[in-house]
Scaffold this active site. Structure first.
Site, PDB file in Angstrom:
ATOM      1  N   LYS A  13       0.824  -0.993   0.052  1.00  0.00           N
ATOM      2  CA  LYS A  13      -0.306   0.224  -0.074  1.00  0.00           C
ATOM      3  C   LYS A  13       0.608   0.936  -0.334  1.00  0.00           C
ATOM      4  CE  LYS A  13      -2.045  -1.397   3.638  1.00  0.00           C
ATOM      5  NZ  LYS A  13      -1.613  -2.216   3.917  1.00  0.00           N
ATOM      6  N   ARG A  88     -10.337   0.544   7.667  1.00  0.00           N
ATOM      7  CA  ARG A  88     -10.217  -0.426   8.285  1.00  0.00           C
ATOM      8  C   ARG A  88     -10.949  -1.261   8.685  1.00  0.00           C
ATOM      9  NH1 ARG A  88      -3.913   0.548   8.138  1.00  0.00           N
ATOM     10  NH2 ARG A  88      -2.983  -1.530   8.680  1.00  0.00           N
ATOM     11  N   ARG A 127      11.216  -4.722   5.827  1.00  0.00           N
ATOM     12  CA  ARG A 127      10.828  -3.381   5.491  1.00  0.00           C
ATOM     13  C   ARG A 127      11.611  -2.717   5.959  1.00  0.00           C
ATOM     14  NH1 ARG A 127       5.085  -1.783   5.103  1.00  0.00           N
ATOM     15  NH2 ARG A 127       5.362  -2.431   8.000  1.00  0.00           N
ATOM     16  N   ARG A 161      10.640  -0.242  11.683  1.00  0.00           N
ATOM     17  CA  ARG A 161       9.702   0.214  12.466  1.00  0.00           C
ATOM     18  C   ARG A 161       9.086  -1.448  13.925  1.00  0.00           C
ATOM     19  NH1 ARG A 161       4.487   0.571   8.754  1.00  0.00           N
ATOM     20  NH2 ARG A 161       3.158  -0.285  10.761  1.00  0.00           N
ATOM     21  N   ARG A 172      -1.380  -8.385  13.425  1.00  0.00           N
ATOM     22  CA  ARG A 172      -1.854  -7.171  12.877  1.00  0.00           C
ATOM     23  C   ARG A 172      -2.540  -7.763  11.120  1.00  0.00           C
ATOM     24  NH1 ARG A 172       3.646  -4.352  11.730  1.00  0.00           N
ATOM     25  NH2 ARG A 172       2.799  -3.596   9.622  1.00  0.00           N
TER      26      ARG A 172
HETATM   27  P1  ADP Z   1       2.016  -2.081   3.555  1.00  0.00           P
HETATM   28  O1  ADP Z   1       2.554  -0.287   3.024  1.00  0.00           O
HETATM   29  O2  ADP Z   1       1.243  -2.340   2.380  1.00  0.00           O
HETATM   30  O3  ADP Z   1       2.114  -2.213   4.412  1.00  0.00           O
HETATM   31  P2  ADP Z   1       4.530  -1.672   1.792  1.00  0.00           P
HETATM   32  O4  ADP Z   1       4.809  -0.623   0.749  1.00  0.00           O
HETATM   33  O5  ADP Z   1       5.680  -0.962   2.766  1.00  0.00           O
HETATM   34  O6  ADP Z   1       3.320  -2.299   2.762  1.00  0.00           O
HETATM   35  O7  ADP Z   1       6.062  -3.020   1.190  1.00  0.00           O
HETATM   36  C1  ADP Z   1       6.172  -4.028   2.236  1.00  0.00           C
HETATM   37  C2  ADP Z   1       7.504  -4.287   2.140  1.00  0.00           C
HETATM   38  O8  ADP Z   1       7.445  -5.070   0.841  1.00  0.00           O
HETATM   39  C3  ADP Z   1       8.370  -2.549   1.917  1.00  0.00           C
HETATM   40  O9  ADP Z   1      10.042  -3.957   1.993  1.00  0.00           O
HETATM   41  C4  ADP Z   1       8.268  -2.821   0.137  1.00  0.00           C
HETATM   42  O10 ADP Z   1       9.912  -2.673  -0.450  1.00  0.00           O
HETATM   43  C5  ADP Z   1       8.164  -4.516  -0.349  1.00  0.00           C
HETATM   44  N1  ADP Z   1       6.776  -4.611  -1.788  1.00  0.00           N
HETATM   45  C6  ADP Z   1       5.969  -3.541  -1.803  1.00  0.00           C
HETATM   46  N2  ADP Z   1       5.382  -3.960  -2.978  1.00  0.00           N
HETATM   47  C7  ADP Z   1       6.062  -5.081  -3.114  1.00  0.00           C
HETATM   48  C8  ADP Z   1       5.768  -6.176  -4.451  1.00  0.00           C
HETATM   49  N3  ADP Z   1       5.536  -5.841  -5.330  1.00  0.00           N
HETATM   50  N4  ADP Z   1       6.935  -7.529  -4.842  1.00  0.00           N
HETATM   51  C9  ADP Z   1       7.808  -7.015  -3.026  1.00  0.00           C
HETATM   52  N5  ADP Z   1       8.679  -6.236  -2.128  1.00  0.00           N
HETATM   53  C10 ADP Z   1       6.858  -5.442  -2.379  1.00  0.00           C
HETATM   54  P1  ADP Z   2       1.026  -1.518   7.303  1.00  0.00           P
HETATM   55  O1  ADP Z   2       1.834  -0.409   6.544  1.00  0.00           O
HETATM   56  O2  ADP Z   2       1.874  -2.792   8.160  1.00  0.00           O
HETATM   57  O3  ADP Z   2      -0.631  -2.256   7.309  1.00  0.00           O
HETATM   58  P2  ADP Z   2       0.836   1.289   8.520  1.00  0.00           P
HETATM   59  O4  ADP Z   2       1.323   1.261   9.061  1.00  0.00           O
HETATM   60  O5  ADP Z   2      -0.868   1.051   7.738  1.00  0.00           O
HETATM   61  O6  ADP Z   2       0.560  -0.478   8.761  1.00  0.00           O
HETATM   62  O7  ADP Z   2      -0.336   0.674  10.290  1.00  0.00           O
HETATM   63  C1  ADP Z   2       0.029   0.802  11.917  1.00  0.00           C
HETATM   64  C2  ADP Z   2      -0.701   0.428  12.613  1.00  0.00           C
HETATM   65  O8  ADP Z   2      -1.445   2.012  13.274  1.00  0.00           O
HETATM   66  C3  ADP Z   2      -1.747  -0.603  12.461  1.00  0.00           C
HETATM   67  O9  ADP Z   2      -0.865  -2.102  12.735  1.00  0.00           O
HETATM   68  C4  ADP Z   2      -2.940   0.010  13.751  1.00  0.00           C
HETATM   69  O10 ADP Z   2      -2.235  -0.287  15.031  1.00  0.00           O
HETATM   70  C5  ADP Z   2      -2.605   1.387  12.969  1.00  0.00           C
HETATM   71  N1  ADP Z   2      -3.746   2.030  12.470  1.00  0.00           N
HETATM   72  C6  ADP Z   2      -3.256   2.835  11.443  1.00  0.00           C
HETATM   73  N2  ADP Z   2      -4.312   2.761  10.378  1.00  0.00           N
HETATM   74  C7  ADP Z   2      -5.605   2.972  11.308  1.00  0.00           C
HETATM   75  C8  ADP Z   2      -7.111   2.857  10.995  1.00  0.00           C
HETATM   76  N3  ADP Z   2      -7.918   3.086   9.715  1.00  0.00           N
HETATM   77  N4  ADP Z   2      -7.940   2.242  11.762  1.00  0.00           N
HETATM   78  C9  ADP Z   2      -7.438   1.592  13.004  1.00  0.00           C
HETATM   79  N5  ADP Z   2      -5.934   1.221  13.410  1.00  0.00           N
HETATM   80  C10 ADP Z   2      -4.978   1.670  12.507  1.00  0.00           C
END
Ligand code: ADP
Ligand code: ADP
Ligand code: ZN
Length: 219
Positions: A13, A88, A127, A161, A172
């Site tokens: 994302k 979410r 990550r 993180r 999560r």
């Molecule tokens: P999210 O915001 O959904 O939690 P991230 O965009 O932070 O996910 O991506 C999670 C990890 O995976 C990061 O280290 C990113 O560089 C890697 N990543 C994201 N998209 C891909 C993909 N299509 N293939 C391989 N690695 C990816």
């Molecule tokens: P990821 O990229 O791995 O999906 P985020 O950075 O989006 O994680 O979110 C990190 C944490 O922040 C979540 O595990 C949750 O605790 C909180 N969080 C983020 N967005 C929301 C939301 N829309 N509602 C509730 N909690 C949230």
């Protein structure tokens, strides 16, 4: 143009939101980043938010809805925004439609980045982000072109993180399945959900999203 990207932790994302932001000149609203900033403030609410993030549990709907409602009222959002991490829960999805309608805005696209549970842990454990500009990287899947130097800004400091560990990511993921995945039917039933293959390469996922956004831009 306003959109949201949905998907489990590690789906991509943030990675895709950063790219869409650059190509389309939109504002990126990452609720995770907003909450981590709030947690760093050490106020009472900040501390509570920090504890929930560390445990991998969701922050309450009321806090989240207020936070987003306030943020999308800022002038910069008028040029269009990408929500990364919101909604979410079902309650957040319904509240989002209502608040946008009240402000005379709407969500043009809901994009689901789908990925298998098995690869989530590996994505999350590897990550890292540039401290200076926030650009996201992965030890194995997306390392910087020059080792330990950010492609975007030349920064040489990176952070991981605290909640990106195997134990918390499993919580999560459970939260995703129990609370977030149930919002997919809300959008699907209204013909608003578009899916992309989050297992493809980062460039390929970006192309799939661009095809969706460009395909109906004139609509
Ligand atoms: P999210 O915001 O959904 O939690 P991230 O965009 O932070 O996910 O991506 C999670 C990890 O995976 C990061 O280290 C990113 O560089 C890697 N990543 C994201 N998209 C891909 C993909 N299509 N293939 C391989 N690695 C990816
Ligand atoms: P990821 O990229 O791995 O999906 P985020 O950075 O989006 O994680 O979110 C990190 C944490 O922040 C979540 O595990 C949750 O605790 C909180 N969080 C983020 N967005 C929301 C939301 N829309 N509602 C509730 N909690 C949230
Ligand atoms: Zn950088």
């Amino acid at each position: 143009m306003n959109l949201t990207v949905l998907g489990p932790p590690g789906a991509g994302k943030g990675t895709q939101a950063q790219r869409i932001k650059k190509s389309y000149g939109l504002v990126q609203l990452s609720t995770g980043d907003m909450l981590r900033d709030a947690a760093a403030s050490k106020t009472k609410i900040g501390r509570q938010v920090g504890q929930l993030i560390d445990a991998g549990e969701l922050v309450s709907d009321s806090i989240m809805i207020e936070m987003i409602s306030e943020r999308i009222s800022h002038d910069d959002c008028a040029k269009g925004f990408i929500l990364d991490g919101f909604p979410r829960t079902n309650c957040q999805a319904v509240a989002l439609d209502m608040m946008l309608e009240e402000k005379g805005m709407k969500l043009d696209y809901v994009i689901e980045i789908s990925i298998d549970d098995e690869i989530i842990v590996e994505r999350i454990i590897g990550r890292l982000n540039c401290v200076k500009c926030g650009a996201g990287y992965h030890d194995k899947f997306h390392p910087p072109a020059v080792e330990e130097v950010c492609d975007d800004c030349g920064g040489t400091e990176f952070v991981r993180r605290a909640d990106d560990n195997e134990k918390v990511v499993r919580t999560r993921l459970q939260a995703y399945h129990a609370q977030t995945a149930p919002i997919l039917p809300y959008y699907r039933e209204r013909n608003r959900l578009r899916q992309v293959d989050g297992m493809a390469s980062i460039d390929e996922v970006e192309k799939q999203i661009a095809a969706i956004l460009d395909g109906s831009r004139t609509a």
